[in-house]
Design an enzyme around this catalytic site. Structure first.
Site, PDB file in Angstrom:
ATOM      1  N   TYR A 186      30.805  -7.118  54.003  1.00 43.48           N
ATOM      2  CA  TYR A 186      30.924  -6.076  52.968  1.00 43.48           C
ATOM      3  C   TYR A 186      32.190  -5.257  53.168  1.00 43.48           C
ATOM      4  CZ  TYR A 186      30.149  -1.687  50.520  1.00 43.48           C
ATOM      5  OH  TYR A 186      30.309  -0.586  49.733  1.00 43.48           O
TER       6      TYR A 186
ATOM      7  N   SER B 284      35.306   1.610  49.339  1.00 38.99           N
ATOM      8  CA  SER B 284      34.249   2.128  50.210  1.00 38.99           C
ATOM      9  C   SER B 284      34.856   2.714  51.478  1.00 38.99           C
ATOM     10  CB  SER B 284      33.276   1.007  50.574  1.00 38.99           C
ATOM     11  OG  SER B 284      32.356   1.451  51.555  1.00 38.99           O
TER      12      SER B 284
END
Length: 323
Positions: free
Chosen positions: A210, A195
Site C-alpha cells: 500500500y 497518503s
C-alpha cells in the site's frame, strides 16, 4: 574610541565563530519565514475560484464513500457539475440523487468503473462521457488498502493485484483519459490523493505494498506537475494522515482525525497551489513533529503500532471462521 575597540575585538575572533553566527541567523530567519508561510497557507490564503479558473465540471473517482464523496459535495457547494465514478451502480445513483436534492442546479453524471475488474471498458465509458464536457478538475480518490496490517509474505496474490490495479493502474489511466481535454482547453487541475504512509513517516511496515503504491502516486504527481505546468494544468498530490473513513477503519472523528467532510472542505482551498500538500493543519503539525524524530524511533513505534492492528485483525478473522 569604543567603535574602534569593538572592531579590533572582532578582528581577533576566529573565522569559525563568524560562520556559526551567520548560520544561526540564517536558520532563525528560515524558521521565521517557514512559520509565517505555514500560518498564511493554513488559515489566510484564499482558495481559487475553481469554476472560473479551470472549468465547470469535476470528475471524482471513489465518489460514493469517504473522501471522494465528501469532495463531490464540496464541489457541488461551489457550483461545479459532477461526473461521479464508482464501481457500485446503486451507490452511484444514491449519491447522485443526494447531490441533486441538496444542490438543485448541479448536473450529475455517473460512470461505473470497477478498478479491480474491467478497467478498459470502464475507461471507454468515462472518455465517452467527458468528451463534450468542460472538465476542469479531476480528483483521483479511489483507493485500496489492506483489510488490516500484515507481513509482506502474508499478502495474497489477489490483494496485491487489487492494490496495484486501483492505486497505480487506475490512477494512471484515469489521468490519461481526462488529460487530453485539459490540454486542448489549456487549463485544468488534477488532484491525486496520496497518503502519509508513503510520505510523512519513514516507512510503513506491515502495509508495504500500500505504501509503495502511494509513493508512486506522489512521484507521478510531481512529474506531471513539471510536465504540464506551462500548459495551464496544475497537478497536486494531497497527503492526508488518518481521516475517519471506512477504508481507514476509523468511525469517529477527532481533532487529529477529521471527518471526510471536514477534510474535503479544507482541501478545496489548496487545489491549484502546491504540488504536494497536507491540507488539514493538525496533520501538518504532526508531520513537522515526526520529521524532528530519529527515523529508527519512528520505525520502531510504527511497527509496534501495526503489530497491534495485525493482532486484532487476526482475532476477528478467527472469530468469523468459527461462525
Amino acid at each position: 574610541m569604543e567603535v574602534c575597540a569593538c572592531l579590533q575585538y572582532l578582528r581577533t575572533q576566529p573565522v569559525w565563530l563568524f560562520a556559526l553566527t551567520a548560520i544561526g541567523f540564517l536558520s532563525l530567519a528560515k524558521l521565521g519565514f517557514a512559520s509565517l508561510r505555514w500560518t498564511y497557507v493554513s488559515f489566510l490564503r484564499p482558495g481559487k475560484d475553481l469554476k472560473r479558473r479551470y472549468g465547470s465540471w469535476a470528475v471524482v473517482t471513489g465518489s460514493t464513500d469517504g473522501i471522494g464523496k465528501a469532495f463531490a459535495f464540496q464541489f457541488a457547494r461551489v457550483g461545479l457539475n459532477l461526473v461521479l465514478v464508482g464501481r457500485n451502480p446503486e451507490k452511484l445513483r444514491e449519491t447522485a440523487a443526494a447531490l441533486r436534492e441538496k444542490y438543485g442546479k448541479t448536473q450529475v453524471e455517473t460512470v461505473v468503473i470497477d478498478f479491480t475488474g474491467d478497467l478498459n471498458g470502464g475507461l471507454a465509458r468515462l472518455k465517452e462521457k467527458v468528451e463534450r464536457l468542460d472538465v476542469g478538475v479531476l480528483v483521483n480518490s479511489a483507493g485500496a488498502s489492506y483489510p488490516y496490517a500484515r507481513y509482506f509474505h502474508e499478502v495474497d496474490e489477489e490483494l496485491q493485484r487489487n492494490l496495484i490495479k486501483v492505486n497505480v493502474e487506475g490512477v494512471t489511466k484515469v489521468i490519461q483519459a481526462i488529460l487530453p481535454g485539459m490540454i486542448k482547453r489549456k487549463r485544468g487541475a488534477i488532484v491525486n490523493i496520496g497518503s502519509g504512509a508513503a510520505i510523512v513517516i519513514p516507512s510503513d511496515p506491515l502495509y508495504a505494498v500500500y505504501a509503495a503504491t502511494k509513493a508512486y502516486v506522489d512521484q507521478l504527481s510531481k512529474c506531471l506537475y513539471v510536465e504540464y505546468q506551462k500548459s495551464g494544468i496544475d497537478v497536486q498530490c494531497q497527503v492526508p494522515l488518518y481521516v475517519a473513513t471506512k477504508m481507514a477503519s476509523i468511525r469517529k472523528s477527532s481533532f487529529w482525525v477529521p471527518s471526510a467532510d471536514t477534510y474535503a472542505r479544507v482541501a478545496l482551498r489548496w487545489i491549484g497551489h502546491d504540488v504536494r500538500c497536507t491540507p488539514y493543519w493538525p496533520h501538518s503539525l504532526l508531520w513537522c513533529l515526526i520529521s524532528l524524530l530519529p527515523e529508527c524511533a519512528v520505525d520502531r513505534w510504527r511497527l509496534n503500532f501495526c503489530l497491534k492492528i495485525r493482532k486484532k485483525g487476526m482475532l476477528k478473522d478467527a472469530a468469523r471462521k468459527k461462525e
